[in-house]
Scaffold this motif. Sequence first.
Motif, PDB file in Angstrom:
ATOM      1  N   GLU A  37       2.682  -1.929   3.723  1.00 57.94           N
ATOM      2  CA  GLU A  37       3.952  -2.380   3.130  1.00 57.94           C
ATOM      3  C   GLU A  37       3.723  -3.347   1.981  1.00 57.94           C
ATOM      4  O   GLU A  37       4.465  -3.330   1.001  1.00 57.94           O
ATOM      5  CB  GLU A  37       4.826  -3.056   4.185  1.00 57.94           C
ATOM      6  CG  GLU A  37       5.476  -2.089   5.128  1.00 57.94           C
ATOM      7  CD  GLU A  37       6.395  -2.763   6.128  1.00 57.94           C
ATOM      8  OE1 GLU A  37       7.371  -2.119   6.518  1.00 57.94           O
ATOM      9  OE2 GLU A  37       6.129  -3.921   6.521  1.00 57.94           O
ATOM     10  N   ARG A  38       2.708  -4.181   2.074  1.00 51.58           N
ATOM     11  CA  ARG A  38       2.424  -5.166   1.023  1.00 51.58           C
ATOM     12  C   ARG A  38       1.705  -4.551  -0.174  1.00 51.58           C
ATOM     13  O   ARG A  38       1.726  -5.109  -1.266  1.00 51.58           O
ATOM     14  CB  ARG A  38       1.558  -6.296   1.588  1.00 51.58           C
ATOM     15  CG  ARG A  38       2.262  -7.129   2.618  1.00 51.58           C
ATOM     16  CD  ARG A  38       1.314  -8.152   3.197  1.00 51.58           C
ATOM     17  NE  ARG A  38       1.962  -8.904   4.261  1.00 51.58           N
ATOM     18  CZ  ARG A  38       1.315  -9.606   5.173  1.00 51.58           C
ATOM     19  NH1 ARG A  38       0.002  -9.666   5.152  1.00 51.58           N
ATOM     20  NH2 ARG A  38       1.978 -10.255   6.096  1.00 51.58           N
ATOM     21  N   ASN A  39       1.032  -3.421   0.042  1.00 54.20           N
ATOM     22  CA  ASN A  39       0.203  -2.812  -1.005  1.00 54.20           C
ATOM     23  C   ASN A  39       0.367  -1.299  -1.067  1.00 54.20           C
ATOM     24  O   ASN A  39      -0.610  -0.559  -0.997  1.00 54.20           O
ATOM     25  CB  ASN A  39      -1.274  -3.146  -0.754  1.00 54.20           C
ATOM     26  CG  ASN A  39      -1.540  -4.619  -0.746  1.00 54.20           C
ATOM     27  OD1 ASN A  39      -1.692  -5.229  -1.795  1.00 54.20           O
ATOM     28  ND2 ASN A  39      -1.563  -5.203   0.441  1.00 54.20           N
ATOM     29  N   PRO A  40       1.589  -0.806  -1.203  1.00 50.01           N
ATOM     30  CA  PRO A  40       1.778   0.652  -1.188  1.00 50.01           C
ATOM     31  C   PRO A  40       1.073   1.365  -2.338  1.00 50.01           C
ATOM     32  O   PRO A  40       0.637   2.509  -2.178  1.00 50.01           O
ATOM     33  CB  PRO A  40       3.291   0.813  -1.280  1.00 50.01           C
ATOM     34  CG  PRO A  40       3.781  -0.448  -1.911  1.00 50.01           C
ATOM     35  CD  PRO A  40       2.839  -1.520  -1.433  1.00 50.01           C
ATOM     36  N   GLU A  41       0.915   0.697  -3.465  1.00 47.14           N
ATOM     37  CA  GLU A  41       0.279   1.343  -4.621  1.00 47.14           C
ATOM     38  C   GLU A  41      -1.189   1.644  -4.342  1.00 47.14           C
ATOM     39  O   GLU A  41      -1.720   2.657  -4.815  1.00 47.14           O
ATOM     40  CB  GLU A  41       0.429   0.476  -5.880  1.00 47.14           C
ATOM     41  CG  GLU A  41      -0.320  -0.846  -5.882  1.00 47.14           C
ATOM     42  CD  GLU A  41       0.233  -1.930  -4.949  1.00 47.14           C
ATOM     43  OE1 GLU A  41      -0.526  -2.884  -4.668  1.00 47.14           O
ATOM     44  OE2 GLU A  41       1.384  -1.836  -4.482  1.00 47.14           O
ATOM     45  N   ILE A  42      -1.848   0.801  -3.547  1.00 47.06           N
ATOM     46  CA  ILE A  42      -3.253   1.063  -3.198  1.00 47.06           C
ATOM     47  C   ILE A  42      -3.337   2.262  -2.253  1.00 47.06           C
ATOM     48  O   ILE A  42      -4.206   3.117  -2.402  1.00 47.06           O
ATOM     49  CB  ILE A  42      -3.919  -0.184  -2.572  1.00 47.06           C
ATOM     50  CG1 ILE A  42      -3.953  -1.335  -3.587  1.00 47.06           C
ATOM     51  CG2 ILE A  42      -5.331   0.135  -2.088  1.00 47.06           C
ATOM     52  CD1 ILE A  42      -4.471  -2.648  -3.022  1.00 47.06           C
ATOM     53  N   VAL A  43      -2.421   2.349  -1.311  1.00 46.12           N
ATOM     54  CA  VAL A  43      -2.400   3.482  -0.377  1.00 46.12           C
ATOM     55  C   VAL A  43      -2.171   4.786  -1.142  1.00 46.12           C
ATOM     56  O   VAL A  43      -2.833   5.793  -0.884  1.00 46.12           O
ATOM     57  CB  VAL A  43      -1.316   3.282   0.704  1.00 46.12           C
ATOM     58  CG1 VAL A  43      -1.227   4.499   1.607  1.00 46.12           C
ATOM     59  CG2 VAL A  43      -1.607   2.033   1.516  1.00 46.12           C
ATOM     60  N   LYS A  44      -1.262   4.743  -2.082  1.00 41.71           N
ATOM     61  CA  LYS A  44      -0.978   5.931  -2.896  1.00 41.71           C
ATOM     62  C   LYS A  44      -2.232   6.356  -3.667  1.00 41.71           C
ATOM     63  O   LYS A  44      -2.516   7.550  -3.805  1.00 41.71           O
ATOM     64  CB  LYS A  44       0.175   5.643  -3.854  1.00 41.71           C
ATOM     65  CG  LYS A  44       0.774   6.865  -4.472  1.00 41.71           C
ATOM     66  CD  LYS A  44       2.070   6.532  -5.187  1.00 41.71           C
ATOM     67  CE  LYS A  44       2.804   7.816  -5.493  1.00 41.71           C
ATOM     68  NZ  LYS A  44       4.150   7.595  -5.964  1.00 41.71           N
TER      69      LYS A  44
END
Length: 198
Positions: A37-44
């Motif tokens: 939730e804090r870093n969705p861009e990294i997961v993407k």
Amino acid sequence: TFDDGPTPFSSISLDILEVLDRHDIKAAFCLIGLHVERNPEIVKEIYARGHELVNHGYNHLNFAFQNYRSTKREIEKCDAVIADAVGDFEFETRYYRPPYGFALSGTRKAMEEKKKDLAYITLWVNDVWVTSKNATSYLRRLQKGIERQGGGCVVLHERVFSNPNNVNKEHVDKAWIPEILDDFIIWGKEQGYQFICY
């Protein structure tokens, strides 16, 4: 495999991805929902590069003391935030790694109901308190473990852990991981090992 990310404190997750890309290796990232939730861009980005996204629970609770219902909620909540991060609401992780490695009966029942395979670990050389000062010695222990077993499923913790013995509450520096990972991969290839994902 890489546990407890994506790392909210630095660019460690992205640096790990660069090393893996350089060597054309896919890995499993065992993600904590709260960090997703804090870093969705990294997961993407992890997903876009073709790595395996593994459910590691929403809060990283100690499942040795959790029941079936709370385990199931943790799995569902983590899957939901991962799906949101990758932009595919039908996405579900295939694997689940119980925090702390505990997979007691309630956890196994929840995994079975949610159709999750166990993201197993066969070689855990404790890296929790490793810093840049002792990373080379960690690499040697990891290499010895691989040689002793003839391979293995390795786990590295990319999260920055607070040291409970440190009165100043400083964090353990995990910035060493990308460099040691690169050295480990080069060594492994020289020894004839293959790097595969689940």
